[in-house]
Design an enzyme around this catalytic site. Sequence first.
Site, short mmCIF file in Angstrom:
data_model
loop_
_atom_site.label_atom_id
_atom_site.label_comp_id
_atom_site.label_asym_id
_atom_site.label_seq_id
_atom_site.Cartn_x
_atom_site.Cartn_y
_atom_site.Cartn_z
N ASN A 7 0.86 -1.19 0.00
CA ASN A 7 0.00 0.00 0.00
C ASN A 7 0.90 1.24 0.00
O ASN A 7 1.38 1.67 1.04
CB ASN A 7 -0.89 -0.04 1.26
CG ASN A 7 -1.86 1.13 1.31
OD1 ASN A 7 -1.79 2.05 0.49
ND2 ASN A 7 -2.75 1.10 2.28
N ARG A 84 -2.37 -1.89 -3.71
CA ARG A 84 -3.53 -1.00 -3.59
C ARG A 84 -3.30 0.21 -4.49
O ARG A 84 -2.29 0.90 -4.38
CB ARG A 84 -3.67 -0.54 -2.15
CG ARG A 84 -4.80 0.44 -2.00
CD ARG A 84 -4.74 1.15 -0.67
NE ARG A 84 -5.80 2.15 -0.62
CZ ARG A 84 -5.68 3.30 0.03
NH1 ARG A 84 -4.57 3.59 0.68
NH2 ARG A 84 -6.68 4.14 0.04
N HIS A 173 -12.30 4.04 -0.95
CA HIS A 173 -12.56 3.04 0.10
C HIS A 173 -13.30 1.82 -0.43
O HIS A 173 -13.91 1.08 0.33
CB HIS A 173 -13.42 3.62 1.25
CG HIS A 173 -12.72 4.64 2.09
ND1 HIS A 173 -13.41 5.67 2.71
CD2 HIS A 173 -11.42 4.80 2.42
CE1 HIS A 173 -12.57 6.41 3.39
NE2 HIS A 173 -11.35 5.90 3.23
N HIS A 199 -17.70 3.57 6.53
CA HIS A 199 -16.25 3.51 6.79
C HIS A 199 -15.88 4.84 7.43
O HIS A 199 -15.83 5.88 6.77
CB HIS A 199 -15.49 3.30 5.48
CG HIS A 199 -14.01 3.25 5.65
ND1 HIS A 199 -13.28 2.08 5.55
CD2 HIS A 199 -13.10 4.22 5.95
CE1 HIS A 199 -12.00 2.33 5.78
NE2 HIS A 199 -11.86 3.63 6.01
N ARG A 232 -10.08 16.69 6.28
CA ARG A 232 -10.77 17.10 5.04
C ARG A 232 -12.15 17.66 5.37
O ARG A 232 -12.84 17.13 6.25
CB ARG A 232 -10.93 15.89 4.11
CG ARG A 232 -9.65 15.48 3.43
CD ARG A 232 -9.80 14.16 2.70
NE ARG A 232 -9.09 13.11 3.37
CZ ARG A 232 -9.16 11.81 3.05
NH1 ARG A 232 -9.92 11.41 2.06
NH2 ARG A 232 -8.48 10.91 3.72
N ARG A 276 -9.84 10.30 19.06
CA ARG A 276 -9.80 9.85 20.46
C ARG A 276 -9.63 11.03 21.41
O ARG A 276 -10.31 11.14 22.43
CB ARG A 276 -8.60 8.90 20.68
CG ARG A 276 -8.89 7.48 20.37
CD ARG A 276 -7.63 6.70 20.32
NE ARG A 276 -6.78 7.21 19.24
CZ ARG A 276 -5.83 6.52 18.64
NH1 ARG A 276 -5.55 5.32 19.04
NH2 ARG A 276 -5.12 7.03 17.66
N GLU A 376 -8.63 -4.41 4.65
CA GLU A 376 -8.40 -4.18 3.22
C GLU A 376 -7.27 -5.05 2.69
O GLU A 376 -7.31 -5.51 1.55
CB GLU A 376 -8.10 -2.68 2.99
CG GLU A 376 -9.35 -1.82 3.18
CD GLU A 376 -9.04 -0.37 3.40
OE1 GLU A 376 -8.64 -0.02 4.53
OE2 GLU A 376 -9.19 0.44 2.46
P1 AMP Z 1 -8.22 4.86 10.51
O1 AMP Z 1 -8.07 5.84 9.39
O2 AMP Z 1 -9.20 3.76 10.24
O3 AMP Z 1 -6.90 4.34 11.03
O4 AMP Z 1 -8.88 5.65 11.73
C1 AMP Z 1 -8.18 6.67 12.38
C2 AMP Z 1 -9.15 7.49 13.20
O5 AMP Z 1 -9.85 6.64 14.12
C3 AMP Z 1 -8.44 8.55 14.03
O6 AMP Z 1 -9.18 9.76 13.99
C4 AMP Z 1 -8.50 7.97 15.42
O7 AMP Z 1 -8.46 8.96 16.38
C5 AMP Z 1 -9.85 7.27 15.40
N1 AMP Z 1 -9.95 6.32 16.50
C6 AMP Z 1 -9.18 5.26 16.76
N2 AMP Z 1 -9.56 4.68 17.93
C7 AMP Z 1 -10.59 5.40 18.41
C8 AMP Z 1 -11.41 5.33 19.58
N3 AMP Z 1 -11.23 4.40 20.52
N4 AMP Z 1 -12.39 6.27 19.74
C9 AMP Z 1 -12.57 7.22 18.81
N5 AMP Z 1 -11.82 7.34 17.69
C10 AMP Z 1 -10.85 6.45 17.49
#
Ligand code: AMP
Length: 391
Positions: A7, A84, A173, A199, A232, A276, A376
């Site tokens: 990727n 990817r 996605h 997603h 974004r 988070r 993925e």
């Molecule tokens: P991804 O692009 O799928 O890796 O998702 C990343 C996003 O998911 C980031 O904004 C993280 O802060 C959020 N994220 C990961 N764990 C948590 C959680 N426990 N609660 C809320 N958001 C989360």
Amino acid sequence: MNVLVVNAGSSSLKYQLLDTESREVFAKGNCECIGQDKGIFGHAELGGDKVKEDAVFPDHKTAISLVLKTLNELDISIDGIGHRIVQGGWYFDDSVIVDDDAMAKILEVAPLAPLHNYCEAEAIDYCRSAFPELPNVAVFDTSFHMTIPECAHTYALPKDIREKFHIRKYGAHGTSHRYEWMRAHEILGDKVHRLLSCHLGNGCSLAAIVDGYCMDTTMGLTPLDGLMMGTRCGSIDPATVCYLQREGGYTYDEVDDIMNKRSGFLAMSELTNDVRVIRDRATEGDPKCLMAFDMFGYRLVTMAGAMIAGMGGLDTISFAAGIGENDPTTRKAFCDMFEWFGVHIDLARNEIRSDEPRIISTDDSPIRVMVIPTDEEYMIALDVKRLVEAR
Ligand code: AMP
């Protein structure tokens, strides 16, 4: 079959070597800061901890060559490589074993995703020349969306401009949404017919999927469209772009940077794009973080409404990616807004943390709600297996 999944991003390259039968991941890692003076190579094997070391990656070829050299020392045979690819343009409605023709097409559509397709092509180029005996399969983020009906994927712009620049909704996605459908169907069988796949990660998109075919999605010509995301802005009045350039004196590059890298959760929280942290602050009552979630949730619900109307109803909702898999508060807020429509979430099930797919709606909920952790890499590896075995 042992498949290496690659990727390549604009300045990074992630990889995973896995077995499609057992789903065992033999090794995975990433090359960071490609094109910069100093880079980092992170590598983990056979379930061990990731080991990080300094490295210099002038380009993506250097990065993939280090990955292949490192994997060679593992003494596990590689049967195929899956890449990817962000943009398949108007050419690809499925993954493809890369030959010279596919390579030319990947480069031809690259202006639609210039930060990604060129470096992805560079990685494929290297793999093809270094290991000519290995099949390289290109898996496109866009191909799943090629079934979206013309009325939903066409923008109401003059025909000559649309055609000359190949402007339409391509979405993104797609590999993740496809995985959501596959797992939902494996688990629910014929009970799933109309699926809303959510997603929600750093990038966020919805897909309306009927019997495995994508009918609509929230991302557009590029992954900037649709929901509010980490950095974004998502959908805004397109005239904002002209207005900022005309009245604000911003250049094209500056507007691009504002909308892709300085907006979304980062702009609204004035703090971070890490959801988070924003969740923690919102729980403490921080008004900017509360507002960020209100905006995110409102757009999520209203755009979900459009997706549901477009496919004439639904029976199943799935949540995936960082926020979708890990933030029960977002899931509950979403489901509560659709309570009137027959979406009944089970509060205890919603709080369960697991890597396994699970149903979080009540047993008598007319519409099922699931959390299906996306994968993925596995989906890409399955495409490699399917295409290589069908050769
Ligand atoms: P991804 O692009 O799928 O890796 O998702 C990343 C996003 O998911 C980031 O904004 C993280 O802060 C959020 N994220 C990961 N764990 C948590 C959680 N426990 N609660 C809320 N958001 C989360």
